[in-house]
Design a protein around this motif. Structure first.
Motif, PDB file in Angstrom:
ATOM      1  N   MET A  67       0.827  -1.203   0.000  1.00 53.80           N
ATOM      2  CA  MET A  67       0.000   0.000   0.000  1.00 53.80           C
ATOM      3  C   MET A  67       0.868   1.264   0.000  1.00 53.80           C
ATOM      4  SD  MET A  67      -2.912  -1.382   2.665  1.00 53.80           S
ATOM      5  CE  MET A  67      -3.366   0.213   3.216  1.00 53.80           C
ATOM      6  N   VAL A  68       1.925   1.258   0.799  1.00 54.57           N
ATOM      7  CA  VAL A  68       2.824   2.414   0.854  1.00 54.57           C
ATOM      8  C   VAL A  68       3.548   2.577  -0.477  1.00 54.57           C
ATOM      9  CG1 VAL A  68       4.920   3.305   1.943  1.00 54.57           C
ATOM     10  CG2 VAL A  68       3.090   2.363   3.344  1.00 54.57           C
ATOM     11  N   SER A  70       2.503   1.650  -3.424  1.00 53.91           N
ATOM     12  CA  SER A  70       1.529   2.143  -4.381  1.00 53.91           C
ATOM     13  C   SER A  70       1.308   3.636  -4.228  1.00 53.91           C
ATOM     14  CB  SER A  70       0.209   1.393  -4.197  1.00 53.91           C
ATOM     15  OG  SER A  70      -0.800   1.993  -4.967  1.00 53.91           O
ATOM     16  N   ARG A  71       1.257   4.096  -2.999  1.00 55.94           N
ATOM     17  CA  ARG A  71       1.057   5.531  -2.724  1.00 55.94           C
ATOM     18  C   ARG A  71       2.257   6.345  -3.217  1.00 55.94           C
ATOM     19  NH1 ARG A  71      -3.337   8.529  -1.482  1.00 55.94           N
ATOM     20  NH2 ARG A  71      -3.265   9.242   0.648  1.00 55.94           N
ATOM     21  N   ILE A  72       3.454   5.823  -2.992  1.00 54.00           N
ATOM     22  CA  ILE A  72       4.667   6.534  -3.426  1.00 54.00           C
ATOM     23  C   ILE A  72       4.742   6.578  -4.955  1.00 54.00           C
ATOM     24  CG2 ILE A  72       7.187   6.406  -3.477  1.00 54.00           C
ATOM     25  CD1 ILE A  72       7.035   5.347  -0.579  1.00 54.00           C
ATOM     26  N   GLY A  74       2.244   6.359  -7.035  1.00 56.95           N
ATOM     27  CA  GLY A  74       1.136   7.190  -7.519  1.00 56.95           C
ATOM     28  C   GLY A  74       1.408   8.673  -7.406  1.00 56.95           C
ATOM     29  N   ARG A  75       2.216   9.086  -6.453  1.00 55.23           N
ATOM     30  CA  ARG A  75       2.529  10.512  -6.291  1.00 55.23           C
ATOM     31  C   ARG A  75       3.460  11.005  -7.377  1.00 55.23           C
ATOM     32  NH1 ARG A  75       3.199  11.871   0.110  1.00 55.23           N
ATOM     33  NH2 ARG A  75       1.111  11.229   0.662  1.00 55.23           N
TER      34      ARG A  75
END
Length: 79
Positions: A67-68, A70-72, A74-75
């Motif tokens: 999840m982390v 993916s967030r990184i 995506g940014r």
């Protein structure tokens, strides 16, 4: 330090001293001791839970890492 900060610190220390004289240090420090005990209880309980079911927590940890990541990733992309 500024004079206002020193004044505020002095007022705080006088208030703590008067409260300690009125109710005693044990009663005054009850809440901070309870809060510290609670903070130390949580990591110990987590360690016991991990020891009881290591595979379950490995799956949860892998999910959090994904999840982390993916967030990184995506940014990096613009809107």
């Amino acid at each position: 330090m500024h004079s206002k900060a020193l004044w505020s610190l002095g007022v705080l220390l006088v208030a703590v001293g008067v409260a300690a004289h009125a109710v005693g240090w044990d009663a005054l420090l009850w809440f901070p001791r309870w809060a510290l005990d609670s903070l130390f209880w949580v990591p110990l309980a987590l360690m016991d839970a991990i020891a009881a079911a290591p595979l379950t927590f490995a799956v949860i940890a892998l999910g959090v890492v994904l999840m982390v990541a993916s967030r990184i990733i995506g940014r990096g992309r613009g809107p």
